[in-house]
Design a protein around this motif. Structure first.
Motif, PDB file in Angstrom:
ATOM      1  N   ALA A 163      26.069  -1.421  44.001  1.00 32.98           N
ATOM      2  CA  ALA A 163      26.464  -0.036  43.760  1.00 32.98           C
ATOM      3  C   ALA A 163      27.951   0.109  44.032  1.00 32.98           C
ATOM      4  CB  ALA A 163      25.677   0.921  44.658  1.00 32.98           C
ATOM      5  N   GLY A 164      28.650   0.830  43.144  1.00 29.45           N
ATOM      6  CA  GLY A 164      30.064   1.097  43.370  1.00 29.45           C
ATOM      7  C   GLY A 164      30.919  -0.140  43.502  1.00 29.45           C
ATOM      8  N   GLY A 165      30.559  -1.217  42.778  1.00 31.44           N
ATOM      9  CA  GLY A 165      31.385  -2.410  42.808  1.00 31.44           C
ATOM     10  C   GLY A 165      31.118  -3.355  43.955  1.00 31.44           C
ATOM     11  N   ILE A 166      30.051  -3.129  44.727  1.00 30.72           N
ATOM     12  CA  ILE A 166      29.697  -4.040  45.809  1.00 30.72           C
ATOM     13  C   ILE A 166      28.203  -4.348  45.728  1.00 30.72           C
ATOM     14  CG2 ILE A 166      31.517  -3.284  47.392  1.00 30.72           C
ATOM     15  CD1 ILE A 166      29.427  -1.582  48.813  1.00 30.72           C
ATOM     16  N   CYS A 167      27.803  -5.464  46.315  1.00 32.59           N
ATOM     17  CA  CYS A 167      26.396  -5.845  46.369  1.00 32.59           C
ATOM     18  C   CYS A 167      25.980  -6.032  47.825  1.00 32.59           C
ATOM     19  CB  CYS A 167      26.160  -7.133  45.587  1.00 32.59           C
ATOM     20  SG  CYS A 167      26.476  -6.964  43.800  1.00 32.59           S
TER      21      CYS A 167
END
Length: 240
Positions: free
Chosen positions: A38-42
């Motif tokens: 989510a939002g460019g992170i895992c």
């Protein structure tokens, strides 16, 4: 063309239920976010047992895989026995070198977790980053300087000690590491706690401090007998 770099992965931990409870919001959030992005992170999320083995797990994983993750976010639940009025999520700035009040075999209550180590260790995030200002401005969130004396504090101190002992990160800076205490579900719904965890994780990754060599260094000193929660010495340590 070269393949795009994979998104940063955050090691996220929460705790299993304790004291005869049927759930724990920190563990519920970890289970919900495990394997998601989510939002460019895992998220690589784990649920820990509420004991010294669980509290030592993050430090052990960091020792075994020092560059596997881009940041570490640890979650726990505040309970009235620890904080008389639990109405806020606490972003913990400092961890203390004391064993859990439940005790550890062979150790007395309040013994040091790491013999001879610094009494307090500050988080390795950049708390002045704009993303954190927006998070802390929420009415049910605040910065805090007392992670308690239970396994949450033990987990936090051991993780920070491991990070600071080995300067672990892919960029040369200290691995951004933070602990957040969540209030009980009747104060903050698990869905809201999950959204908070995502926003904090995004801020941690985006607010990673630069490598030490890239910035001027300032010697900042404080008196040991003034160190403590909500005291001036702890503020000095938070900037270390």
């Amino acid at each position: 063309a070269a393949a795009p770099a994979p998104p940063p992965t955050v090691l996220l931990t929460g705790y299993a239920p304790f004291d005869s409870k049927s759930d724990n919001p920190s563990g519920d959030v970890a289970k919900a976010l495990n394997g998601t992005c989510a939002g460019g992170i895992c998220f690589d999320a784990r649920v820990l047992s509420v004991d010294s083995h669980g509290a030592s797990s993050v430090a052990s994983w960091l020792a075994a895989s020092p560059t596997r993750w881009s940041a570490v976010l640890m979650l726990g639940e505040d309970v009235p026995a620890m904080f008389q009025s639990v109405k806020l999520a606490h972003l913990e700035l400092v961890a203390a070198n004391v064993r859990s009040h439940t005790g550890v075999e062979g150790g007395a209550e309040d013994d040091e977790l790491v013999d001879g180590a610094q009494a307090y260790l500050p988080s390795t995030i950049d708390a002045s980053a704009p993303a954190f200002a927006a998070i802390a401005a929420q009415p049910n969130v605040q910065w805090h300087r007392d992670a308690g004396t239970y396994f949450c504090n033990e987990e936090y101190y051991r993780a920070l000690y491991q990070v600071r002992s080995t300067n672990q990160s892919k960029s040369g800076a200290l691995l951004p590491t933070l602990f957040v205490h969540l209030p009980p579900p009747d104060v903050m719904a698990v869905a809201e706690a999950q959204a908070l965890a995502v926003s904090v994780a995004q801020a941690i990754v985006g607010a990673a401090p630069p490598a030490a060599a890239a910035s001027p260094r300032v010697l900042l000193a404080g008196f040991g007998d003034r160190i403590g929660p909500q005291r001036g010495g702890a503020a000095a340590l938070a900037l270390n």
